[in-house]
Design a protein around this motif. Structure first.
Motif, PDB file in Angstrom:
ATOM      1  N   ALA A 126      74.425   4.758 -16.766  1.00 31.33           N
ATOM      2  CA  ALA A 126      73.336   5.446 -16.073  1.00 31.33           C
ATOM      3  C   ALA A 126      72.145   5.485 -17.014  1.00 31.33           C
ATOM      4  O   ALA A 126      72.237   6.034 -18.115  1.00 31.33           O
ATOM      5  N   ALA A 127      71.040   4.883 -16.613  1.00 29.77           N
ATOM      6  CA  ALA A 127      69.881   4.775 -17.498  1.00 29.77           C
ATOM      7  C   ALA A 127      68.617   5.192 -16.764  1.00 29.77           C
ATOM      8  O   ALA A 127      68.430   4.861 -15.591  1.00 29.77           O
ATOM      9  N   PHE A 128      67.774   5.922 -17.453  1.00 24.97           N
ATOM     10  CA  PHE A 128      66.504   6.319 -16.857  1.00 24.97           C
ATOM     11  C   PHE A 128      65.442   6.443 -17.933  1.00 24.97           C
ATOM     12  O   PHE A 128      65.740   6.559 -19.126  1.00 24.97           O
ATOM     13  N   VAL A 129      64.194   6.404 -17.498  1.00 29.91           N
ATOM     14  CA  VAL A 129      63.049   6.594 -18.379  1.00 29.91           C
ATOM     15  C   VAL A 129      62.400   7.917 -18.024  1.00 29.91           C
ATOM     16  O   VAL A 129      62.166   8.208 -16.843  1.00 29.91           O
ATOM     17  N   SER A 130      62.117   8.716 -19.022  1.00 29.96           N
ATOM     18  CA  SER A 130      61.452   9.997 -18.806  1.00 29.96           C
ATOM     19  C   SER A 130      60.231  10.093 -19.691  1.00 29.96           C
ATOM     20  O   SER A 130      60.149   9.442 -20.739  1.00 29.96           O
ATOM     21  N   ASN A 131      59.268  10.919 -19.265  1.00 32.92           N
ATOM     22  CA  ASN A 131      58.100  11.144 -20.098  1.00 32.92           C
ATOM     23  C   ASN A 131      58.303  12.403 -20.932  1.00 32.92           C
ATOM     24  O   ASN A 131      59.376  13.028 -20.885  1.00 32.92           O
ATOM     25  N   SER A 132      57.290  12.785 -21.679  1.00 34.84           N
ATOM     26  CA  SER A 132      57.424  13.909 -22.605  1.00 34.84           C
ATOM     27  C   SER A 132      57.571  15.250 -21.901  1.00 34.84           C
ATOM     28  O   SER A 132      57.969  16.232 -22.519  1.00 34.84           O
ATOM     29  N   ARG A 133      57.268  15.308 -20.610  1.00 36.83           N
ATOM     30  CA  ARG A 133      57.434  16.544 -19.846  1.00 36.83           C
ATOM     31  C   ARG A 133      58.767  16.585 -19.119  1.00 36.83           C
ATOM     32  O   ARG A 133      59.011  17.453 -18.289  1.00 36.83           O
ATOM     33  N   THR A 266      66.898   6.878 -21.799  1.00 32.49           N
ATOM     34  CA  THR A 266      68.151   7.591 -22.036  1.00 32.49           C
ATOM     35  C   THR A 266      69.279   6.888 -21.301  1.00 32.49           C
ATOM     36  O   THR A 266      69.147   6.555 -20.117  1.00 32.49           O
ATOM     37  N   ILE A 267      70.383   6.675 -22.019  1.00 36.39           N
ATOM     38  CA  ILE A 267      71.515   5.947 -21.477  1.00 36.39           C
ATOM     39  C   ILE A 267      72.761   6.835 -21.544  1.00 36.39           C
ATOM     40  O   ILE A 267      73.085   7.391 -22.598  1.00 36.39           O
TER      41      ILE A 267
END
Length: 298
Positions: A126-133, A266-267
């Motif tokens: 499960a992988a995703f991209v997040s910003n600083s918020r 994040t993985i």
């Protein structure tokens, strides 16, 4: 005339709280008599850091102008700051005298197609991209399935983007989804606090903190504790509504996509040969339909 950011309250609160958490025994000082306040006295910190009491008092009141890195290092050592806390203190000092680059307004950036292709290639993680918020700005199919309670939350629909902080503090169902809610909540606030020290002029971040502080007592209490965290990773346990209990390891990685916005990849994976791997694989099989077309989160 250049307008400097006033972050004196953050500096004052952070240093005072860390000083209050230390005892004379922890820094090798003798104890004698009763103390009116917990922790070390200002004059004790000053002596241990090799500066005058007047100078340290001024620093703790938020006047960080002209402070050298050597002195900040000495204060950090005296207060026994962790590596993340030391970085936060230096970020506060930099923010008080921002460079032209840090003064620029942080603008949202679109997720490049290549990043989504990378996410989609990870079929068993499960992988995703997040910003600083802590907004999820892109995700693969398995991440959407794993975090279905977050994506389906009312906190996501109103803002058109899944956000971990809103989910944990504004959706009571998050207590059922995350096994150790207190730990997840503490980490979430500490990450936001560290980001606020690095980019105190981030309007969207200020609005998020203001919203959560107004609505959630749990968030407000944790924000006041002034704990910070920058580097994180480890194990999380979930109670997934479809897959059942899951113990997964996770690791965030810096993902440079813009000079003015921080992103993280994040993985989440399961330990090989465990029931958790079987459940995660089963969850992945449910998402692997030929008609699936994964698009970046709006």
């Amino acid at each position: 005339m250049e307008r400097r950011l006033d972050n004196r309250a953050d500096i004052r609160d952070f240093l005072a709280r860390r000083r209050a958490q230390l005892t004379p025994e922890q820094v090798g000082l003798p104890t004698s008599g009763r103390r009116r306040v917990p922790g070390l006295r200002r004059e004790e910190v000053a002596v241990l850091a090799g500066v005058s009491t007047e100078w340290y008092t001024r620093l703790e009141k938020g006047h960080i102008s002209g402070v050298s890195e050597d002195v900040l290092d000495a204060v950090a050592r005296t207060l026994q700051l962790s590596e993340d806390e030391r970085t936060y203190l230096f970020d506060l000092a930099k923010a008080a005298h921002p460079s032209p680059a840090t003064r620029r307004r942080r603008k949202p950036v679109d997720v490049p197609p290549r990043v989504q292709w990378l996410l989609d290639s990870m079929t068993l993680s499960a992988a995703f991209v997040s910003n600083s918020r802590l907004d999820i700005v892109a995700a693969n199919a398995l991440a959407r399935a794993l975090f279905a309670p977050l994506f389906d939350s009312h906190t996501t629909g109103g803002h058109h983007r899944a956000n971990f902080a809103r989910y944990y503090f504004l959706d009571d169902a998050s207590h059922d989804f995350v096994d150790d809610w207190d730990r997840a909540a503490n980490t979430t606030v500490a990450l936001l606090r560290a980001e606020a020290g690095r980019y105190p002029g981030d309007k969207a971040l200020r609005e998020l903190v203001g919203e959560l502080s107004t609505v959630s007592t749990e968030f407000r209490t944790r924000w006041a504790a002034h704990n910070v965290r920058i580097h994180h990773g480890g194990i999380k346990r979930f109670h997934h509504p479809d897959a059942g209990p899951l113990e997964l390891t996770y690791q965030p990685l810096d993902l440079p996509m813009s000079a003015h916005e921080a992103h993280s990849l994040t993985i989440y994976t399961a330990q090989p040969g465990t029931p958790d791997e079987e459940r995660l694989t089963l969850l992945a099989s449910w998402t692997a339909t030929p008609s699936d077309t994964i698009k970046p989160c709006p």
